[in-house]
Write a protein that holds these residues in place. Structure first.
Motif, PDB file in Angstrom:
ATOM      1  N   SER A  81      -1.654   0.875  -6.938  1.00 50.83           N
ATOM      2  CA  SER A  81      -2.569   2.020  -6.854  1.00 50.83           C
ATOM      3  C   SER A  81      -2.630   2.759  -8.178  1.00 50.83           C
ATOM      4  N   LEU A 137      -3.186  10.163  -2.085  1.00 51.77           N
ATOM      5  CA  LEU A 137      -3.103   8.836  -1.468  1.00 51.77           C
ATOM      6  C   LEU A 137      -1.658   8.606  -1.046  1.00 51.77           C
ATOM      7  N   VAL A 163      -6.401  10.073   1.361  1.00 51.60           N
ATOM      8  CA  VAL A 163      -6.360   8.840   2.152  1.00 51.60           C
ATOM      9  C   VAL A 163      -4.913   8.616   2.579  1.00 51.60           C
ATOM     10  N   SER A 307      -6.182  -0.994   0.110  1.00 54.06           N
ATOM     11  CA  SER A 307      -5.906   0.435   0.275  1.00 54.06           C
ATOM     12  C   SER A 307      -6.387   1.249  -0.927  1.00 54.06           C
ATOM     13  N   GLU A 308      -6.071   0.822  -2.141  1.00 51.50           N
ATOM     14  CA  GLU A 308      -6.507   1.600  -3.296  1.00 51.50           C
ATOM     15  C   GLU A 308      -8.009   1.440  -3.561  1.00 51.50           C
ATOM     16  N   ALA A 311      -9.619   3.637  -1.014  1.00 51.22           N
ATOM     17  CA  ALA A 311      -9.358   5.039  -1.337  1.00 51.22           C
ATOM     18  C   ALA A 311     -10.288   5.522  -2.452  1.00 51.22           C
TER      19      ALA A 311
END
Length: 322
Positions: A81, A137, A163, A307-308, A311
């Motif tokens: 991330s 995040l 997120v 996920s990143e 986000a």
């Protein structure tokens, strides 16, 4: 209607449709390196400290990364991330809960899912840098800490969106799920790691932490009942599960937040998927991919996870002017 019916996430191959393969590969075997962070120590009012790792890439926008239980700023999901958002022109702050930065904290208290005071102090440090836009995040426990912070504190308007990934919204539901089947492997791992820290604490504070009781611990329930709860001001395990669960404050959230909880997550129980709540809430978005495991979500690009990527998309959408 912030419930996202159809997630765009698809595993990169058939093998990653197995949630345990995704979870274990990403968590234990995937090799990543942390950026060349600077570190700042924040002294807390109670005499303890937390460490924040950071890189300033932009003076306009920053992302704060929040790790999971027994994690740290350098966990795999944080590393990928951090690199993704640095590439996208963000400054990055990756904070460490008490005892998680590589140096044991000073006081008997460690950390838990409902820590909001330490989170507030960490955020005040980031806010002091003057960024017009700040994003959050978090992963697993880190996601729960974000939700508790947003639901129980006064939030600076420069905090634009958040997120939360693989987040135990209802702790009791998650705790019960971890007692079943293969999930016991993860529970045993957590129990072993936290027991080691508690042993250190029992040596520092023998009048506060009873090593004889700690030696007999066999379950996470006992850790929460006899250590996590009393050390942090809760009446017991059930009180801790209730008061530290985002489920009990998320109605108050007024900052846009996307929760990404895979339906095959081996850490999450049924109450961690509040579909009807999300349908009715203006700010709490819920996305439930069929696959993804726990803090995994591998993609065809080995350098980054869904996920990143998701986000960044959510953060960009949240700051678009109508």
């Amino acid at each position: 209607m912030p419930y996202i019916e159809n997630s765009k996430y698809q595993p990169p191959s058939f093998i990653y449709k197995n949630p345990h393969i995704s979870t274990i590969y990403i968590g234990r075997f995937k090799k990543t390196t942390a950026p060349d962070y600077q570190r700042e120590r924040i002294e807390l009012e109670d005499g303890d400290f937390i460490d924040i790792d950071f890189l300033i890439k932009s003076t306009e926008k920053a992302v704060v990364l929040c790790h999971g239980l027994e994690g740290a700023s350098t966990r795999t999901y944080n590393n990928t991330s951090a690199r993704f958002f640095l590439n996208a022109g963000y400054s990055v702050f990756a904070w460490n809960n008490r005892s998680c930065s590589g140096e044991m904290n000073r006081l008997p208290q460690l950390y838990h899912h409902g820590v909001v005071e330490d989170f507030r102090d960490m955020m005040n440090y980031v806010l002091s840098k003057g960024f017009p836009e700040i994003f959050l995040l978090g992963f697993s426990m880190g996601g729960a800490q974000i939700m508790n912070y947003l639901g129980s504190m006064e939030i600076n308007p420069r905090v634009k969106a958040a997120v939360a990934v693989s987040t135990p919204i209802q702790l009791k539901s998650s705790a019960e799920t971890l007692k079943t089947g293969f999930n016991k492997v993860y529970l045993k791992n957590f129990t072993r790691k936290i027991s080691r820290k508690l042993r250190t604490k029992s040596e520092q504070y023998p009048d506060v932490i009873d090593w004889s009781r700690l030696k007999s611990i066999k379950t996470f329930d006992e850790i929460d009942e006899f250590f996590t709860a009393p050390l942090h001001g809760f009446e017991g395990r059930e009180d801790y599960y209730k008061r530290a669960s985002p489920a009990f404050v998320m109605e108050n959230i007024k900052t846009p937040i996307l929760v990404i909880n895979a339906l095959d997550d081996p850490f999450l129980g049924e109450e961690c998927y509040p579909v009807e709540f999300a349908r009715k809430h203006e700010f709490v978005y819920l996305e439930t991919p069929q696959h993804g495991g726990h803090c995994a979500f591998p993609t065809k690009n080995p350098d980054f996870f869904y996920s990143e990527i998701r986000a960044h998309e959510f953060f960009s959408q949240s700051t678009k002017k109508p």
